[in-house]
Design an enzyme around this catalytic site. Structure first.
Site, PDB file in Angstrom:
ATOM      1  CD  GLU A 271       7.594  -7.482  -5.999  1.00 29.29           C
ATOM      2  OE1 GLU A 271       7.793  -9.366  -5.193  1.00 29.29           O
ATOM      3  OE2 GLU A 271       7.094  -7.691  -6.958  1.00 29.29           O
ATOM      4  CB  THR A 272       7.297  -0.362  -5.950  1.00 26.67           C
ATOM      5  OG1 THR A 272       6.022   0.482  -5.859  1.00 26.67           O
ATOM      6  CG2 THR A 272       8.466   1.166  -5.941  1.00 26.67           C
TER       7      THR A 272
END
Length: 305
Positions: free
Chosen positions: A46-47
């Site tokens: 995830e970012t």
């Protein structure tokens, strides 16, 4: 323009363990397409993109992307972002201090309590904004076993049975007989939808009671198929543990009061992770639950976009 970002390792007290996370601190002006492309460029599970909050009383609005899709909620991005924003604001305090970080996520407002202790990694705990509720129907035990490369008699322990729950994101929870069987899991794509449902987020969270660390309550692996159809594994999945509270409440039936569990994950990947789950039971049902863990900042940089 230059946009600062940080890389963190979450649900761990040391670098190069836990679940890695990228946080872009000034995402104002980025389009949805650009955010998705940047998440693909980082290529982490995830970012996070930090934006000004809609309510000025809150700290930030955040959007969470995998390399292929946006998520309404995720655990390690919430913990990591809360730790980063608190450390950016307060630095390294001379004395222990607590901070409250309010994050606007697609799932709703998430309240994070951050504990900053001198000489120790910062930790954060957040109130899960949704209680667990049953999610998609799962396939028969034979299909689940085939999808995970296990035997049907290895899909259970005690009174625990496979069941899907969601507390922001759906997961299929699969009890496995022991750690030896858990470590043999290899996803088989052709059986996946039959086993775990024909939905976008049909990730499988397999768990057993046997653990590596004496203070842990469960050992887990979270495996899934990416949109390219290839199998993947996640080192630490806070949103899954948030939903896992549903299985604990149903099958373990804890008494009224507050119960704390440590879920260990990521060991087979060489990324040991420890996720804290606190469940508050009232009248035999979950009244509230919280996810927590530590995070360490690994690097700082700038995006020239």
């Amino acid at each position: 323009m230059a946009r600062p970002y940080a890389l963190l390792d979450v649900f761990t007290d040391k670098a190069l363990a836990g679940n890695p996370l990228a946080v872009v601190l000034d995402a104002k002006g980025l389009s949805d397409t650009q955010m998705q492309q940047i998440a693909g460029e980082f290529n982490l599970s995830e970012t996070v993109f930090v934006l000004p909050p809609e309510n000025p009383a809150h700290n930030a609005s955040v959007r969470i992307f995998t390399p292929s899709m946006e998520l309404p909620f995720a655990g390690h991005p919430t913990v990591g972002t809360a730790v980063l924003l608190a450390e950016n604001r307060f630095g390294s305090p001379d004395n222990d201090m607590d901070a409250l970080v309010l994050l606007e996520e697609k799932v709703g407002l998430v309240r994070c309590a951050v504990a900053m202790q001198k000489g120790k990694p910062t930790s954060a705990e957040f109130d899960v904004p949704r209680l667990p509720k049953p999610a998609q129907q799962l396939g028969e035990k034979d299909a689940i076993a085939a999808a995970l490369s296990l035997e049907p008699n290895e899909i259970t322990f005690e009174n625990h049975k496979p069941k899907a729950w969601e507390a922001g994101l759906p997961f299929a929870f699969v009890p496995v007989a022991n750690m030896e069987a858990l470590n043999r899991i290899e996803p088989v794509p052709k059986y996946w939808q039959e086993a775990f449902g024909d939905i976008d987020h049909n990730n499988a969270f397999a768990y057993c009671r046997q653990t590596i660390h004496v203070n842990s309550a469960f050992h887990a692996r979270m495996v899934y198929l990416e949109r390219d159809g290839l199998p993947r594994e996640d080192a630490a999945t806070g949103s899954a543990v948030a939903a896992f509270a549903g299985s604990i409440a149903e099958f373990d039936a804890p008494l009224d009061g507050i119960h704390t569990y440590c879920v260990e994950q990521g060991f087979r990947m060489g990324r040991p992770s420890f996720i804290s789950l606190e469940i508050e039971i009232q009248s035999g049902k979950i009244h509230a639950h919280r996810i927590g863990g530590q995070a360490v900042i690994l690097a700082h940089g700038e995006l020239l976009i």
